[in-house]
Design a protein around this motif. Structure first.
Motif, PDB file in Angstrom:
ATOM      1  N   TYR A 159      40.829  23.911  -8.212  1.00 63.61           N
ATOM      2  CA  TYR A 159      39.832  24.508  -9.082  1.00 63.61           C
ATOM      3  C   TYR A 159      40.507  25.514 -10.009  1.00 63.61           C
ATOM      4  O   TYR A 159      41.251  26.389  -9.560  1.00 63.61           O
ATOM      5  N   PHE A 160      40.217  25.366 -11.309  1.00 62.92           N
ATOM      6  CA  PHE A 160      40.810  26.237 -12.312  1.00 62.92           C
ATOM      7  C   PHE A 160      39.736  27.055 -13.016  1.00 62.92           C
ATOM      8  O   PHE A 160      38.701  26.518 -13.433  1.00 62.92           O
ATOM      9  N   CYS A 161      40.028  28.328 -13.185  1.00 63.07           N
ATOM     10  CA  CYS A 161      39.231  29.215 -14.015  1.00 63.07           C
ATOM     11  C   CYS A 161      39.913  29.282 -15.381  1.00 63.07           C
ATOM     12  O   CYS A 161      41.156  29.294 -15.462  1.00 63.07           O
ATOM     13  N   ALA A 162      39.122  29.281 -16.448  1.00 58.30           N
ATOM     14  CA  ALA A 162      39.697  29.305 -17.794  1.00 58.30           C
ATOM     15  C   ALA A 162      38.850  30.191 -18.702  1.00 58.30           C
ATOM     16  O   ALA A 162      37.658  30.398 -18.457  1.00 58.30           O
ATOM     17  N   MET A 163      39.481  30.692 -19.761  1.00 53.08           N
ATOM     18  CA  MET A 163      38.800  31.587 -20.691  1.00 53.08           C
ATOM     19  C   MET A 163      39.082  31.145 -22.115  1.00 53.08           C
ATOM     20  O   MET A 163      40.174  30.680 -22.434  1.00 53.08           O
ATOM     21  N   ARG A 164      38.079  31.315 -22.958  1.00 58.25           N
ATOM     22  CA  ARG A 164      38.274  31.082 -24.381  1.00 58.25           C
ATOM     23  C   ARG A 164      37.757  32.292 -25.133  1.00 58.25           C
ATOM     24  O   ARG A 164      36.624  32.716 -24.939  1.00 58.25           O
ATOM     25  N   GLU A 165      38.597  32.852 -26.005  1.00 61.36           N
ATOM     26  CA  GLU A 165      38.169  33.960 -26.844  1.00 61.36           C
ATOM     27  C   GLU A 165      37.515  33.416 -28.104  1.00 61.36           C
ATOM     28  O   GLU A 165      37.729  32.262 -28.486  1.00 61.36           O
ATOM     29  N   ASN A 166      36.729  34.249 -28.776  1.00 61.26           N
ATOM     30  CA  ASN A 166      35.933  33.767 -29.891  1.00 61.26           C
ATOM     31  C   ASN A 166      36.397  34.314 -31.235  1.00 61.26           C
ATOM     32  O   ASN A 166      35.694  34.217 -32.215  1.00 61.26           O
ATOM     33  N   TYR A 167      37.593  34.857 -31.291  1.00 59.53           N
ATOM     34  CA  TYR A 167      38.038  35.432 -32.559  1.00 59.53           C
ATOM     35  C   TYR A 167      38.088  34.355 -33.628  1.00 59.53           C
ATOM     36  O   TYR A 167      38.471  33.218 -33.381  1.00 59.53           O
ATOM     37  N   GLY A 168      37.666  34.699 -34.843  1.00 54.29           N
ATOM     38  CA  GLY A 168      37.731  33.760 -35.950  1.00 54.29           C
ATOM     39  C   GLY A 168      36.641  32.718 -35.941  1.00 54.29           C
ATOM     40  O   GLY A 168      36.498  31.955 -36.890  1.00 54.29           O
ATOM     41  N   GLY A 169      35.898  32.619 -34.866  1.00 51.92           N
ATOM     42  CA  GLY A 169      34.808  31.661 -34.810  1.00 51.92           C
ATOM     43  C   GLY A 169      35.238  30.228 -34.665  1.00 51.92           C
ATOM     44  O   GLY A 169      34.414  29.325 -34.671  1.00 51.92           O
ATOM     45  N   ALA A 170      36.518  29.976 -34.496  1.00 57.93           N
ATOM     46  CA  ALA A 170      36.974  28.590 -34.356  1.00 57.93           C
ATOM     47  C   ALA A 170      36.860  28.147 -32.907  1.00 57.93           C
ATOM     48  O   ALA A 170      36.538  28.943 -32.025  1.00 57.93           O
ATOM     49  N   THR A 171      37.088  26.904 -32.684  1.00 56.88           N
ATOM     50  CA  THR A 171      37.112  26.403 -31.309  1.00 56.88           C
ATOM     51  C   THR A 171      38.497  26.667 -30.765  1.00 56.88           C
ATOM     52  O   THR A 171      39.423  25.922 -31.032  1.00 56.88           O
ATOM     53  N   ASN A 172      38.644  27.733 -30.066  1.00 54.85           N
ATOM     54  CA  ASN A 172      39.973  28.190 -29.683  1.00 54.85           C
ATOM     55  C   ASN A 172      40.460  27.598 -28.372  1.00 54.85           C
ATOM     56  O   ASN A 172      39.719  26.961 -27.632  1.00 54.85           O
ATOM     57  N   LYS A 173      41.696  27.860 -28.098  1.00 56.54           N
ATOM     58  CA  LYS A 173      42.348  27.303 -26.926  1.00 56.54           C
ATOM     59  C   LYS A 173      41.774  27.900 -25.652  1.00 56.54           C
ATOM     60  O   LYS A 173      41.208  28.992 -25.641  1.00 56.54           O
ATOM     61  N   LEU A 174      41.939  27.166 -24.584  1.00 55.70           N
ATOM     62  CA  LEU A 174      41.605  27.649 -23.253  1.00 55.70           C
ATOM     63  C   LEU A 174      42.848  28.232 -22.596  1.00 55.70           C
ATOM     64  O   LEU A 174      43.926  27.655 -22.688  1.00 55.70           O
ATOM     65  N   ILE A 175      42.668  29.370 -21.947  1.00 56.96           N
ATOM     66  CA  ILE A 175      43.723  29.976 -21.133  1.00 56.96           C
ATOM     67  C   ILE A 175      43.340  29.723 -19.684  1.00 56.96           C
ATOM     68  O   ILE A 175      42.240  30.099 -19.256  1.00 56.96           O
ATOM     69  N   PHE A 176      44.241  29.101 -18.927  1.00 59.38           N
ATOM     70  CA  PHE A 176      43.945  28.726 -17.543  1.00 59.38           C
ATOM     71  C   PHE A 176      44.646  29.652 -16.558  1.00 59.38           C
ATOM     72  O   PHE A 176      45.718  30.193 -16.826  1.00 59.38           O
ATOM     73  N   GLY A 177      44.019  29.784 -15.384  1.00 58.37           N
ATOM     74  CA  GLY A 177      44.689  30.415 -14.256  1.00 58.37           C
ATOM     75  C   GLY A 177      45.572  29.409 -13.543  1.00 58.37           C
ATOM     76  O   GLY A 177      45.703  28.253 -13.968  1.00 58.37           O
ATOM     77  N   THR A 178      46.156  29.843 -12.435  1.00 61.92           N
ATOM     78  CA  THR A 178      47.080  28.989 -11.688  1.00 61.92           C
ATOM     79  C   THR A 178      46.374  28.080 -10.695  1.00 61.92           C
ATOM     80  O   THR A 178      47.002  27.199 -10.115  1.00 61.92           O
ATOM     81  N   GLY A 179      45.074  28.296 -10.521  1.00 55.82           N
ATOM     82  CA  GLY A 179      44.293  27.388  -9.693  1.00 55.82           C
ATOM     83  C   GLY A 179      44.201  27.782  -8.234  1.00 55.82           C
ATOM     84  O   GLY A 179      45.039  28.529  -7.708  1.00 55.82           O
ATOM     85  N   THR A 180      43.160  27.281  -7.572  1.00 56.18           N
ATOM     86  CA  THR A 180      42.956  27.433  -6.130  1.00 56.18           C
ATOM     87  C   THR A 180      42.717  26.061  -5.537  1.00 56.18           C
ATOM     88  O   THR A 180      41.843  25.323  -5.996  1.00 56.18           O
ATOM     89  N   LEU A 181      43.502  25.701  -4.534  1.00 52.72           N
ATOM     90  CA  LEU A 181      43.337  24.411  -3.868  1.00 52.72           C
ATOM     91  C   LEU A 181      42.342  24.567  -2.729  1.00 52.72           C
ATOM     92  O   LEU A 181      42.584  25.305  -1.776  1.00 52.72           O
ATOM     93  N   LEU A 182      41.212  23.893  -2.842  1.00 48.39           N
ATOM     94  CA  LEU A 182      40.161  23.966  -1.833  1.00 48.39           C
ATOM     95  C   LEU A 182      40.199  22.736  -0.944  1.00 48.39           C
ATOM     96  O   LEU A 182      40.240  21.607  -1.445  1.00 48.39           O
ATOM     97  N   ALA A 183      40.190  22.966   0.347  1.00 49.77           N
ATOM     98  CA  ALA A 183      40.127  21.872   1.318  1.00 49.77           C
ATOM     99  C   ALA A 183      38.859  22.029   2.138  1.00 49.77           C
ATOM    100  O   ALA A 183      38.654  23.080   2.773  1.00 49.77           O
ATOM    101  N   VAL A 184      38.001  21.013   2.110  1.00 54.74           N
ATOM    102  CA  VAL A 184      36.757  21.028   2.872  1.00 54.74           C
ATOM    103  C   VAL A 184      36.987  20.243   4.157  1.00 54.74           C
ATOM    104  O   VAL A 184      37.378  19.070   4.118  1.00 54.74           O
ATOM    105  N   GLN A 185      36.720  20.911   5.276  1.00 53.36           N
ATOM    106  CA  GLN A 185      36.967  20.294   6.580  1.00 53.36           C
ATOM    107  C   GLN A 185      35.674  19.800   7.198  1.00 53.36           C
ATOM    108  O   GLN A 185      34.653  20.485   7.121  1.00 53.36           O
ATOM    109  N   PRO A 186      35.697  18.602   7.820  1.00 55.07           N
ATOM    110  CA  PRO A 186      34.465  18.078   8.446  1.00 55.07           C
ATOM    111  C   PRO A 186      34.122  18.837   9.718  1.00 55.07           C
ATOM    112  O   PRO A 186      34.936  19.548  10.280  1.00 55.07           O
TER     113      PRO A 186
END
Lengths: 114, 117
Positions: free
Chosen positions: B90-117
């Protein structure tokens, strides 16, 4: 409604070669962004294309170049491949002015450099 | 500088229980968007949920909700009633709104989730 499609899915190259990756955006989208995701890391922004021009660029060397066609599809070209270019390359599409809309990603091209 | 921090490299959760994945961010832009994506082992990035910086209420999307604490600059993802199919990165990402354009996403390093039965 087709989503973002990328080709090829896998590619193996050797150092020094050149590669071209392709992306077709989701229907209705006009902006294409490319990301590089190294193993175990989050995606890193390479560049973004809109109206057939590069609009934004991340911290990648000039060996990485791109193109957008009139039908909004895009290519990513990498010259003089290095071992460190081995990664998953993701294409994402969006609509201009769609700040509140998510970028939609393709399944990626997994590039391996030998 | 724009930055996303995910401090949990991996997490386990029992099936049917709720789990919270942490995300903090740093930006000087007052207008920004926060996104969560799911990446299964097959590689595709699947959009889950979005929160705008001016949104008054926390975003919800089915079993996903976003615990947005603007003053603390955190945007944690809560998954309720975990399912085996939730096992993924799972990745969290952010987009800033400067300039009003469709700007790039900045991603985190992620979290690996394991669901156990």
């Amino acid at each position: 409604d087709a989503g973002v499609t990328q080709s090829p899915t896998h590619l193996i190259k050797t150092r020094g070669q050149q590669v071209t990756l392709r992306c077709s955006p989701k229907s209705g989208h006009d902006t294409v962004s490319w990301y590089q995701q190294a193993l175990g890391q989050g995606p890193q922004f390479i560049f973004q294309y809109y109206e057939e021009e590069e609009r934004q660029r991340g911290n990648f060397p000039d060996r990485f170049s791109g193109h957008q066609f009139p039908n909004y599809s895009s290519e990513l070209n990498v010259n003089a491949l290095l071992l460190g270019d081995s990664a998953l390359y993701l294409c994402a599409s969006s609509r201009t002015g769609g700040f509140f809309q998510p970028q939609h990603f393709g399944d990626g091209t997994r590039l391996s450099i030998l | 500088a724009q930055k996303i921090t995910q401090t949990q490299p991996g997490m386990f959760v029992q099936e049917k229980e709720a789990v919270t994945l942490d995300c903090t961010y740093d930006t000087s832009d007052p207008s920004y968007g926060l996104f969560w994506y799911k990446q299964p082992s097959s590689g595709e990035m699947i959009f889950l949920i979005y929160q705008g910086s001016y949104d008054q209420q926390n975003a919800t999307e089915g079993r996903y909700s976003l615990n947005f604490q603007k003053a603390r600059k955190s945007a944690n993802l809560v998954i309720s009633a975990s399912q085996l199919g939730d096992s993924a990165m799972y990745f969290c990402a952010m987009r800033e709104n400067y300039g009003g354009a469709t700007n790039k996403l900045i991603f985190g390093t992620g979290t690996l989730l394991a669901v156990q039965p």
